[in-house]
Design a protein around this motif. Structure first.
Motif, short mmCIF file in Angstrom:
data_model
loop_
_atom_site.label_atom_id
_atom_site.label_comp_id
_atom_site.label_asym_id
_atom_site.label_seq_id
_atom_site.Cartn_x
_atom_site.Cartn_y
_atom_site.Cartn_z
N UNK A 1 -2.12 3.44 -9.37
CA UNK A 1 -2.26 1.99 -9.51
C UNK A 1 -3.50 1.49 -8.77
N UNK A 2 -3.77 2.05 -7.61
CA UNK A 2 -4.94 1.67 -6.82
C UNK A 2 -6.23 2.02 -7.57
N UNK A 3 -6.28 3.22 -8.13
CA UNK A 3 -7.47 3.65 -8.88
C UNK A 3 -7.72 2.74 -10.08
N UNK A 4 -6.65 2.39 -10.78
CA UNK A 4 -6.79 1.52 -11.95
C UNK A 4 -7.24 0.11 -11.53
N UNK A 5 -6.65 -0.39 -10.46
CA UNK A 5 -7.01 -1.74 -9.98
C UNK A 5 -8.47 -1.81 -9.56
N UNK A 6 -8.97 -0.71 -8.99
CA UNK A 6 -10.34 -0.70 -8.49
C UNK A 6 -11.36 -0.25 -9.54
#
Length: 258
Positions: free
Chosen positions: A191-196
């Motif tokens: 989720x962090x990778x997608x958000x960033x």
């Protein structure tokens, strides 16, 4: 040199307080620090990612009476120590007079630590975002790097990390990477990778549904072995530690796990 001094050298590079801070802030668990103190002066130190039979044999061969590991030599609760049971490596060290020190989450998160070294090995220099920031350093990074095809990026992984086994998914370009050392592929890191806005995800120990989610969104995925993803940074920790006075240091690499 006493084991306490070895601890102090490690603490100056990767403060053990970072492990306690990480656990308190993010609900994690760790067991970094002195695992076994045989009480004798340290004359030789072997650095090994894991405490294994091969690492112990190498320590004995090198005349080392201390082993410094990344993964804690005792992690979960041990109810007994037996030659052929759980904790047998710790027992073998105690019988041989080999003290053991482990630097785990503190070394993952420290500035210049294993997670940051993974980023650097993948071509990044400065993190644009850190998933779990700490008072110094942190864990999980997203960063920009020189753009190149995924195929070329993958080839560089084999060369830089000495990797023998890498799972590769994707065919797009690589410019913004999310990387997480060790067993870093989970719902939160994805989720962090997608958000960033990462176009490429690099970590270890995945579950299929997470790979599928990233691939379905057009994100490149590179999965190193846990060992390869962390030994690269651990070797740089060794380079900083090996100049301790009055003690010989050796780095042990177990190529079975690369």
């Amino acid at each position: 040199m006493r084991l306490k001094e070895i601890y102090e050298y490690a603490d100056a590079i990767a403060p053990f307080s970072l492990s306690r801070e990480y656990c308190a802030r993010y609900g994690a668990y760790d067991n970094s620090g002195v695992i076994l103190d045989c009480g004798t002066p340290i004359t030789g130190v072997l650095f090994a990612l894991d405490l294994t039979k091969r690492a112990i044999a190498e320590a004995l061969s090198a005349g080392a009476n201390c082993i410094v590991t990344h993964h804690p030599a005792i992690y979960a609760k041990l109810s007994s120590l037996m030659p052929n049971g759980e904790g047998n490596e710790v027992l073998s060290c105690a019988q041989a007079g080999i003290s053991v020190l482990s630097a785990h989450l503190n070394l993952d998160c420290a500035q210049g630590g294993i997670d940051e070294c993974l980023m650097q090995g993948l071509g990044g220099t400065n993190a644009a975002a850190i998933m779990h920031p700490l008072s110094s350093g942190g864990y999980g990074r997203v960063y920009e790097r020189k753009e190149q095809p995924f195929e070329d990026f993958a080839q560089a992984i084999f060369q830089t990390f000495g990797a023998r086994r890498v799972l590769l998914y994707g065919e797009g370009g690589v410019k913004r990477v999310a990387s997480f050392c060790g067993a870093g592929m989970d719902e939160e890191s994805v989720a962090f990778a997608l958000k960033e806005g990462a176009d490429t995800f690099v970590s270890s120990d995945p579950k299929h549904h997470l790979i599928k989610e990233l691939c379905e969104r057009g994100i490149n995925v590179a999965v190193l072995t846990h060992y390869a993803a962390e030994f690269y940074g651990f070797a740089r920790f060794y380079e900083k530690m090996k100049n301790m006075p009055d003690v010989g240091c050796t780095l042990f690499s177990d190529e079975r796990y690369l």
